[in-house]
Design a protein around this motif. Structure first.
Motif, PDB file in Angstrom:
ATOM      1  N   ASP A   1      12.131   7.205 -11.791  1.00  0.00           N
ATOM      2  CA  ASP A   1      12.119   8.386 -10.744  1.00  0.00           C
ATOM      3  C   ASP A   1      13.388   8.762 -10.194  1.00  0.00           C
ATOM      4  O   ASP A   1      13.652   9.989 -10.214  1.00  0.00           O
ATOM      5  CB  ASP A   1      11.360   8.080  -9.548  1.00  0.00           C
ATOM      6  CG  ASP A   1       9.723   7.986  -9.655  1.00  0.00           C
ATOM      7  OD1 ASP A   1       9.290   8.377 -10.683  1.00  0.00           O
ATOM      8  OD2 ASP A   1       9.151   7.279  -8.843  1.00  0.00           O
ATOM      9  N   LEU A   2      14.194   7.939 -10.042  1.00  0.00           N
ATOM     10  CA  LEU A   2      15.627   8.185  -9.669  1.00  0.00           C
ATOM     11  C   LEU A   2      16.313   8.981 -10.703  1.00  0.00           C
ATOM     12  O   LEU A   2      17.020   9.918 -10.525  1.00  0.00           O
ATOM     13  CB  LEU A   2      16.625   6.826  -9.355  1.00  0.00           C
ATOM     14  CG  LEU A   2      17.833   7.058  -8.859  1.00  0.00           C
ATOM     15  CD1 LEU A   2      18.068   7.808  -7.663  1.00  0.00           C
ATOM     16  CD2 LEU A   2      18.566   5.775  -8.955  1.00  0.00           C
ATOM     17  N   LEU A   3      16.196   8.333 -12.118  1.00  0.00           N
ATOM     18  CA  LEU A   3      16.614   9.200 -13.065  1.00  0.00           C
ATOM     19  C   LEU A   3      16.116  10.530 -13.475  1.00  0.00           C
ATOM     20  O   LEU A   3      16.940  11.415 -13.598  1.00  0.00           O
ATOM     21  CB  LEU A   3      16.409   8.135 -14.457  1.00  0.00           C
ATOM     22  CG  LEU A   3      16.885   8.672 -15.918  1.00  0.00           C
ATOM     23  CD1 LEU A   3      18.594   8.796 -15.915  1.00  0.00           C
ATOM     24  CD2 LEU A   3      16.537   7.725 -17.023  1.00  0.00           C
ATOM     25  N   ALA A   4      14.860  10.766 -13.183  1.00  0.00           N
ATOM     26  CA  ALA A   4      14.156  12.206 -13.115  1.00  0.00           C
ATOM     27  C   ALA A   4      14.665  12.908 -12.240  1.00  0.00           C
ATOM     28  O   ALA A   4      15.162  14.184 -12.621  1.00  0.00           O
ATOM     29  CB  ALA A   4      12.766  12.021 -13.054  1.00  0.00           C
TER      30      ALA A   4
ATOM     31  N   PHE B   1       0.819  -1.089  -0.115  1.00  0.00           N
ATOM     32  CA  PHE B   1      -0.046   0.011  -0.009  1.00  0.00           C
ATOM     33  C   PHE B   1       0.790   1.301   0.013  1.00  0.00           C
ATOM     34  O   PHE B   1       0.676   2.253  -0.802  1.00  0.00           O
ATOM     35  CB  PHE B   1      -1.033   0.062   1.321  1.00  0.00           C
ATOM     36  CG  PHE B   1      -1.943   1.216   0.964  1.00  0.00           C
ATOM     37  CD1 PHE B   1      -2.953   1.048   0.147  1.00  0.00           C
ATOM     38  CD2 PHE B   1      -1.799   2.181   2.153  1.00  0.00           C
ATOM     39  CE1 PHE B   1      -3.749   2.232   0.155  1.00  0.00           C
ATOM     40  CE2 PHE B   1      -2.645   3.268   2.035  1.00  0.00           C
ATOM     41  CZ  PHE B   1      -3.727   3.252   1.040  1.00  0.00           C
ATOM     42  N   PRO B   2       1.817   1.384   0.863  1.00  0.00           N
ATOM     43  CA  PRO B   2       2.564   2.590   0.820  1.00  0.00           C
ATOM     44  C   PRO B   2       3.537   2.629  -0.755  1.00  0.00           C
ATOM     45  O   PRO B   2       3.875   3.913  -1.099  1.00  0.00           O
ATOM     46  CB  PRO B   2       3.650   2.457   1.889  1.00  0.00           C
ATOM     47  CG  PRO B   2       2.996   1.580   2.868  1.00  0.00           C
ATOM     48  CD  PRO B   2       2.138   0.423   2.071  1.00  0.00           C
ATOM     49  N   THR B   3       3.822   1.385  -1.317  1.00  0.00           N
ATOM     50  CA  THR B   3       4.497   1.626  -2.395  1.00  0.00           C
ATOM     51  C   THR B   3       3.638   2.007  -3.400  1.00  0.00           C
ATOM     52  O   THR B   3       3.911   2.802  -4.195  1.00  0.00           O
ATOM     53  CB  THR B   3       4.996   0.061  -2.942  1.00  0.00           C
ATOM     54  OG1 THR B   3       5.756  -0.331  -1.889  1.00  0.00           O
ATOM     55  CG2 THR B   3       5.745   0.070  -4.252  1.00  0.00           C
ATOM     56  N   LEU B   4       2.327   1.614  -3.547  1.00  0.00           N
ATOM     57  CA  LEU B   4       1.274   2.232  -4.374  1.00  0.00           C
ATOM     58  C   LEU B   4       1.347   3.694  -4.099  1.00  0.00           C
ATOM     59  O   LEU B   4       1.013   4.434  -5.142  1.00  0.00           O
ATOM     60  CB  LEU B   4      -0.113   1.334  -4.425  1.00  0.00           C
ATOM     61  CG  LEU B   4      -1.143   1.827  -5.095  1.00  0.00           C
ATOM     62  CD1 LEU B   4      -0.720   1.460  -6.539  1.00  0.00           C
ATOM     63  CD2 LEU B   4      -2.349   1.215  -4.827  1.00  0.00           C
ATOM     64  N   LEU B   5       1.096   4.273  -2.970  1.00  0.00           N
ATOM     65  CA  LEU B   5       0.952   5.736  -2.779  1.00  0.00           C
ATOM     66  C   LEU B   5       2.372   6.300  -3.212  1.00  0.00           C
ATOM     67  O   LEU B   5       1.934   7.479  -3.638  1.00  0.00           O
ATOM     68  CB  LEU B   5       0.858   5.754  -1.356  1.00  0.00           C
ATOM     69  CG  LEU B   5      -0.446   5.341  -0.586  1.00  0.00           C
ATOM     70  CD1 LEU B   5      -0.702   5.668   1.015  1.00  0.00           C
ATOM     71  CD2 LEU B   5      -1.652   6.085  -1.171  1.00  0.00           C
ATOM     72  N   LEU B   6       3.540   5.912  -3.145  1.00  0.00           N
ATOM     73  CA  LEU B   6       4.496   6.210  -3.486  1.00  0.00           C
ATOM     74  C   LEU B   6       4.534   6.579  -5.217  1.00  0.00           C
ATOM     75  O   LEU B   6       4.837   7.814  -5.604  1.00  0.00           O
ATOM     76  CB  LEU B   6       5.780   5.696  -3.122  1.00  0.00           C
ATOM     77  CG  LEU B   6       6.142   6.165  -1.779  1.00  0.00           C
ATOM     78  CD1 LEU B   6       7.368   4.746  -1.727  1.00  0.00           C
ATOM     79  CD2 LEU B   6       6.608   7.392  -1.647  1.00  0.00           C
ATOM     80  N   LEU B   7       4.052   5.481  -5.876  1.00  0.00           N
ATOM     81  CA  LEU B   7       3.942   5.486  -7.304  1.00  0.00           C
ATOM     82  C   LEU B   7       2.901   6.566  -7.709  1.00  0.00           C
ATOM     83  O   LEU B   7       3.071   7.399  -8.792  1.00  0.00           O
ATOM     84  CB  LEU B   7       3.541   4.193  -7.845  1.00  0.00           C
ATOM     85  CG  LEU B   7       4.644   3.081  -7.694  1.00  0.00           C
ATOM     86  CD1 LEU B   7       4.069   1.582  -8.260  1.00  0.00           C
ATOM     87  CD2 LEU B   7       5.890   3.616  -8.576  1.00  0.00           C
TER      88      LEU B   7
ATOM     89  N   PRO C   1       5.251   5.180 -13.927  1.00  0.00           N
ATOM     90  CA  PRO C   1       5.374   4.198 -12.714  1.00  0.00           C
ATOM     91  C   PRO C   1       6.680   3.385 -12.744  1.00  0.00           C
ATOM     92  O   PRO C   1       7.189   2.652 -13.508  1.00  0.00           O
ATOM     93  CB  PRO C   1       4.287   3.409 -12.528  1.00  0.00           C
ATOM     94  CG  PRO C   1       3.891   3.377 -14.214  1.00  0.00           C
ATOM     95  CD  PRO C   1       4.160   4.558 -14.941  1.00  0.00           C
ATOM     96  N   GLY C   2       7.347   3.750 -11.524  1.00  0.00           N
ATOM     97  CA  GLY C   2       8.702   2.915 -11.165  1.00  0.00           C
ATOM     98  C   GLY C   2       9.363   3.681 -10.443  1.00  0.00           C
ATOM     99  O   GLY C   2       9.850   4.917 -10.763  1.00  0.00           O
ATOM    100  N   PHE C   3      10.489   3.204  -9.728  1.00  0.00           N
ATOM    101  CA  PHE C   3      11.306   3.801  -8.785  1.00  0.00           C
ATOM    102  C   PHE C   3      12.783   4.117  -9.747  1.00  0.00           C
ATOM    103  O   PHE C   3      13.599   5.246  -9.288  1.00  0.00           O
ATOM    104  CB  PHE C   3      11.707   3.144  -7.561  1.00  0.00           C
ATOM    105  CG  PHE C   3      10.728   3.107  -6.747  1.00  0.00           C
ATOM    106  CD1 PHE C   3      10.060   4.280  -6.268  1.00  0.00           C
ATOM    107  CD2 PHE C   3       9.833   1.769  -6.571  1.00  0.00           C
ATOM    108  CE1 PHE C   3       8.600   4.161  -5.448  1.00  0.00           C
ATOM    109  CE2 PHE C   3       8.716   1.582  -5.722  1.00  0.00           C
ATOM    110  CZ  PHE C   3       8.166   3.018  -5.187  1.00  0.00           C
ATOM    111  N   LEU C   4      13.023   3.398 -10.349  1.00  0.00           N
ATOM    112  CA  LEU C   4      14.247   3.758 -11.364  1.00  0.00           C
ATOM    113  C   LEU C   4      14.126   4.933 -12.380  1.00  0.00           C
ATOM    114  O   LEU C   4      15.095   5.549 -12.424  1.00  0.00           O
ATOM    115  CB  LEU C   4      14.677   2.391 -12.365  1.00  0.00           C
ATOM    116  CG  LEU C   4      16.045   2.215 -12.836  1.00  0.00           C
ATOM    117  CD1 LEU C   4      17.095   2.460 -11.537  1.00  0.00           C
ATOM    118  CD2 LEU C   4      16.122   0.953 -13.400  1.00  0.00           C
TER     119      LEU C   4
END
Length: 189
Positions: A107-110, A45-51, A102-105
């Motif tokens: 986001d890191l590049l952004a 759930f927190p992962t979905l909220l982060l996305l 959607p995705g953390f990689l």
């Protein structure tokens, strides 16, 4: 005498064009793996909220960059001499697009596109790649222009139903031009 069209061999793709699908697949695998790792640490759930927060943050970044570019364009249209060049807008928009993916990689590049020190590194890398590409391409000359015109003619003779109409351009003979009498035949319906 009937000419048959020989089937054209598809152009060979370059190294980058062949590896792009593989790079995209590797990127997707890494994104999914990182998503499961983060979800294992903090929960789904927190992962979905982060996305979802990343999507909204990306939209905000794109909106602000677009508004800044619009203001710069308005200033430029009012007084072209006093307007200062707008830099970094394209990288900011790219960062916003990467944040909406959607995705953390991504986001890191952004984030690397948004922070000034890493933005300067990306800008230098882009200039270097652009310079290399521009130096490796042949200059546009008469031969390349003629090739482009021939290709355009070849593309033009294909009819929408798929049939090929053979033809050629015939220049009028060089000689004394006939005087223009002003008469034009009527257009037949």
């Amino acid at each position: 005498m009937s000419q048959q069209a020989t089937p054209a061999r598809p152009a060979r793709r370059g190294r980058l064009a062949r590896s792009v699908p593989l790079l995209i697949a590797a990127w997707l695998v890494l994104e999914i793996w990182l998503l499961t790792v983060v979800a294992g640490w903090i929960g789904w759930f927190p992962t979905l909220l982060l996305l979802i927060a990343g999507v909204f943050l990306g939209g905000t970044v794109i909106k602000r960059a677009g508004a800044r570019a619009f203001r710069a364009a308005v200033e430029l249209s009012k007084d072209p001499q006093s307007a200062q060049p707008q830099t970094g807008t394209s990288m900011t928009v790219l960062a916003g697009v990467l944040l909406t993916v959607p995705g953390f990689l991504s986001d890191l590049l952004a984030v690397t596109f948004l922070l000034p020190p890493t933005r300067a590194l990306w800008r230098a890398l882009g200039r270097r790649i652009t310079g290399t590409v521009l130096r490796s391409t042949a200059p546009v000359g008469a031969d390349r222009f003629a090739d482009a015109m021939r290709l355009q003619e070849q593309l033009r003779i294909h009819r929408p139903d798929g049939k090929i109409v053979q033809g050629e351009v015939v220049d009028p003979p060089a000689g004394p031009a006939e005087p223009d009498t002003g008469y034009r035949p009527p257009i037949a319906p």
